[in-house]
Structures are given as C-alpha cells and as structure tokens.
Design an enzyme around this catalytic site. Structure first.
Site, PDB file in Angstrom:
ATOM      1  N   HIS B  36     -14.356 -41.015  11.941  1.00 52.90           N
ATOM      2  CA  HIS B  36     -13.926 -39.632  12.137  1.00 52.90           C
ATOM      3  C   HIS B  36     -12.605 -39.555  12.902  1.00 52.90           C
ATOM      4  O   HIS B  36     -11.726 -38.782  12.556  1.00 52.90           O
ATOM      5  CB  HIS B  36     -15.009 -38.835  12.881  1.00 52.90           C
ATOM      6  CG  HIS B  36     -16.057 -38.297  11.958  1.00 52.90           C
ATOM      7  ND1 HIS B  36     -17.090 -39.079  11.490  1.00 52.90           N
ATOM      8  CD2 HIS B  36     -16.219 -37.080  11.379  1.00 52.90           C
ATOM      9  CE1 HIS B  36     -17.844 -38.345  10.680  1.00 52.90           C
ATOM     10  NE2 HIS B  36     -17.349 -37.136  10.600  1.00 52.90           N
ATOM     11  N   LYS B 104     -27.935 -35.988  12.821  1.00 50.99           N
ATOM     12  CA  LYS B 104     -29.064 -35.426  13.543  1.00 50.99           C
ATOM     13  C   LYS B 104     -28.598 -34.657  14.768  1.00 50.99           C
ATOM     14  O   LYS B 104     -27.527 -34.929  15.314  1.00 50.99           O
ATOM     15  CB  LYS B 104     -30.087 -36.506  13.913  1.00 50.99           C
ATOM     16  CG  LYS B 104     -29.627 -37.521  14.938  1.00 50.99           C
ATOM     17  CD  LYS B 104     -30.762 -38.483  15.229  1.00 50.99           C
ATOM     18  CE  LYS B 104     -30.316 -39.697  15.993  1.00 50.99           C
ATOM     19  NZ  LYS B 104     -30.471 -39.569  17.441  1.00 50.99           N
TER      20      LYS B 104
END
Lengths: 292, 200
Positions: B36, B104
């Site tokens: 990322h 999550k």
C-alpha cells in the site's frame, strides 16, 4: 541438549497447527449459544472448520504464526544459555519445516531475518524449575491481538476506575471496547496487577498459558474472572466483531503485591487462535513429550 | 449467500449492503502495509502491475506460500488488520479502480467516503481462518514484488472459489463496525458508570 532441536520444531508444529482442546471446546460451546444463521454462528462455524482443516493437513491455522513467546522452567543443573541457543536454533529449523511465516523484522533496517530470530526475538522468559524436568511453554502470539493489549495506571478518572478490583474490571472493559473486533474475537484475556509496569505485562501474558477451564485458586479472583467475562460478553461485539453473544471465552487474572502508591493493570489479549503447547523434557533420560 | 463473480461491475458493488454474506469467485490480489505504501507513494501506472485491479478485490493478507514443483501453493491466507492501510486506501481505490477491499476489523471515514465516491465495498473475511480460506484459493496466477517485499508483503494474484466474506462497509455510507461500536459503547458506559459495585 541437541536432542532438543527436533523437539522444539515439533513443539512449534504442535502450537501452530492445532489448538488446545479446552479452546476448541469453548469455541464449540460459543457456537451453540449463537442464533442459527447469524453472522456470529457463520463465523464460528468457519473458525471450527478451519481448526479441523489445519489439524488434518498439519498446516498453520493462521497465516500469522505470530510472535513466539516462551516461558521456561529450567532445572538448576541446566544452563539457561544452552536452552536459549537450542530454542533459537529450533526456531530457525521450524520456520522452514512447519512452515512459519518469517515475522522477525530488524527495527533499524526494516529487513526481515527470514528465520523468525533476531535481537530479543523470540521472546523468552525464564524461571527455575523444581526437580529434573525442563518445561518449555510456547505461545504463538498473534500480532493483531497483541496490538490491542493495554496498560493502565489506576486511578483512571475517565473510567471512574479506583484502586480496587472493580477498577480492574473497568480496565478490561475499556480495552475490549477500544479493540472491538480488531484482534479476532472471541478473545482470551489475561490480566496482571502489580507494582511496576514491566512486571504486570509479563504477568498478564503468563495468564494466557492457563487452561480456559481451570479455576483461579483465589475465590475472589475466580469470581472476578467470571464477572468480567460476562460483562465483556454483554458488550455484544461478538465473534469476529460483527455482533453476537461471545466476545471473550475466558478472563484470567493474577495479582502481585504492589506499592501503596502504584496500581498497574495490564490487559493482554489472545485471539481465538490461542496457540500454546508445552514441551516437557526429562534431563535424566533425555526423553521428551509434547502436550497442548 | 450471494455469489459474486469477479471482476465486479459498479452496479454489483453498489447493490451490496452491510450485513450481506457473500462468496467470491474469480481473481483477487493481496496487498498489505508495504504494498500500500508503495502504491500510494510511487503510484506505479496500472500497466506496470501484472494484474488488472479494476473491478477486483484487494485483499489485506500476507499469506504463507510454498514453492512446490507444480508451482506456488497457498498454505494459509487469512485477513490482516485493515486499519493499518487506512491512510493509503482512498487514493489506491481512486488510482486502480478496485470494487472491493477485503480484510478484517473495518476501516475509517476516509475509506468510507471513497467507497461511496467510487462504488466500492469493504468486505470482512473471517480473521484467523487461514487454512479454510487458503483451501478456497484454486490457483496462484502470479506474484509481484516477491523479491523486493518478501512473502507476506508481495502482491499475490489468486483465483478463488466460494470465498466467504461479509459486507461491513457499503457504497451507501453505511458501516457495520461503526454500528456495533456505537451499541457496545452505550452498554460499556452503563457497565463502568460510578456506583455500580460488583458483588464480592
């Protein structure tokens, strides 16, 4: 001590690929408490299926094989340094053999050692054992759940938490409320109370080695453990944090003496994948066994 | 359980609502902290990535992958905590056009806005169910930046079948994590309120 190299690899395999029966049992009971067809029930079914699949194929049940945390009890006649070297060697071997995800990163260079070892990694705590048996407890501590642990200094005004056991209860509730589902609930929660910050963090971590169905030998703490568990479950955060009746499978508390002016509370949290295993090595006949 | 074939269209993504339980079929890509940061800082052109992220799902996961004579095999592939890539995700969605972000724990306000703006959803995979989820990977189609970033941080391109997930943030600004947090907060406040002693 070289006979122990393989034993340490086996210990890692046991811890990484299966869960202790008391944890599996608690997860099954938790599923039976959730409404059929609910998200919580689905999550627990997937979790239980995952445990079966991992155990059957001898694969790590979570890709984060965690931070290896060792608690040793060493007979007086055995060198700590020697045991430590064996653990480091066994860790390198296990990383390839199990396999474990390489999780040890050099803080200065950001380079991964690729074998789960480095300065201060794995984490090792040591005490002297009575008798001739070397006991090695291994916990593969998931990093997601490690990140939601908290240390408190009582009193804490924001929590209305005084220097008393009810203050401890409030600390645990606060840690879970802040964590929500981020550490993979249902959680197992270890709590340590004592005089210094460093001491309580170890103490709370050590509580995570206890069997979920054991009873605290102090009746006051045994009651407090149940009260806090029920309060945590009342938060309705639920399995994987999407609502439901079980947010914590168990709460385990230990208290030390403290200084009149200090009251530290540490909350250490394990994810549902509470991976622990024990190696018992008999020094006299060089035989070992591994249990969960 | 709603079956979602990938790549998803914008309409597919927008039709999903928080609480929907879905199963994914098709190609997804993994990416976590390092990937990322790279996509955010360097903004490599989509053509440099060996997989078209448009319509796909970017999965926050650092899998355990083993190289076998038959190719790569995924051993364990559960989700990692998504909040760590909150800083980067809005821009990554805008630049690369995924229709799903999966991990999550949910994400923050910036990502929620981006989901609404671009027609995208956040999916929660079952945390820790790494073997169960790895068994839903039918093929490793490729890997990017393996040498440079290592096994966990590389981008793995995976074909999945019947991969279960729950929509917890949708393209309509709804966030299930936030709703659960709000409810638990009011219970929490009652439980810590002064003068509520515990029976000892």
């Amino acid at each position: 001590m070289s006979a122990l190299d393989d034993a340490v690899v086996e210990l890692y395999r046991k811890a990484a690929t299966s869960l202790p029966p008391d944890v599996v049992n608690a997860l099954s009971i938790a599923r039976s408490h959730e409404a059929k067809g609910s998200r919580a029930s689905l999550a627990l079914s997937v979790i239980l299926e995952n445990i079966r699949a991992a155990s059957k194929s001898a694969r790590p049940l979570c890709q984060d094989t965690g931070i290896p945390v060792f608690f040793l009890r060493i007979p007086a006649c055995v060198s700590y340094r020697e045991v430590k070297n064996t653990i480091v060697k066994g860790t390198k071997l296990a990383t390839r053999a199990v396999p474990l995800r390489p999780n040890a990163v050099d803080t200065l260079t950001e380079k991964n050692s690729e074998d789960n070892t480095g300065t201060g990694f794995p984490v090792i705590y040591c005490d002297e054992a009575r008798g001739n048996r070397l006991i090695i407890d291994l916990m593969l501590k998931g990093s997601g759940s490690e990140n939601i642990g908290q240390t408190y200094k009582l009193p804490d005004e924001a929590l209305f938490a005084e220097r008393e056991l009810d203050g401890v209860r409030k600390c645990v509730l606060d840690a879970v409320q802040k964590a929500q589902g981020r550490g993979c609930p249902p959680y197992i929660i270890g709590v340590g109370v004592g005089a210094t910050r460093d001491q309580v963090t170890r103490l709370s971590k050590e509580q995570l080695l206890r069997r979920l169905d054991d009873a605290n030998r102090h009746p006051i703490l045994a009651r407090l453990e149940k009260t806090i568990r029920d309060d945590v479950n009342a938060l309705n955060i639920g399995p994987v944090g999407l609502g439901g009746r079980t947010t914590a499978l168990a709460v385990k508390i230990a208290v030390n003496y403290r200084h009149p002016a200090t009251y530290f509370v540490d909350v250490s949290v394990a994810c549902w994948a509470d991976r622990r295993a024990r190696l018992i090595y008999d020094i006299q006949n060089s035989k070992y066994r591994i249990q969960s | 359980m709603k079956s979602i074939r990938l790549p998803m269209t914008k309409e597919d993504a927008v039709s999903l609502r928080i609480g929907d339980v879905i199963s994914l079929q098709g190609m997804i890509a993994t990416g976590r902290d390092r990937m990322h940061r790279y996509l955010f800082d360097e903004r490599p052109p989509a053509a440099h990535i060996p997989f078209d992220l448009r319509g796909s799902v970017l999965y926050h996961c650092g899998p355990i992958v083993k190289k076998t004579p038959e190719g790569y095999q995924v051993f364990a592939a559960g989700p990692t905590t998504s909040m760590r890539v909150e800083r980067y995700t809005a821009q990554v969605i805008a630049d690369y056009g995924m229709r799903g972000v999966m991990g999550k724990g949910g994400m923050g306000a910036k990502t929620l806005d981006a989901l609404k703006e671009h027609g995208c959803v956040y999916l929660q995979a079952i945390g820790g169910a790494a073997v169960y989820l790895a068994e839903r990977v039918t093929k490793v189609a490729g890997v990017w930046k393996l040498e440079e970033f290592g096994m966990a941080e590389a981008m793995w391109i995976l074909e999945v079948n019947d991969f279960p997930a729950i929509v917890t943030m949708d393209a309509h600004g709804k966030n299930l994590h936030e709703e659960i947090e709000k409810k638990s907060r009011s219970i929490f406040e009652t439980l810590i309120a002064p003068r509520r002693g515990i029976a000892m």
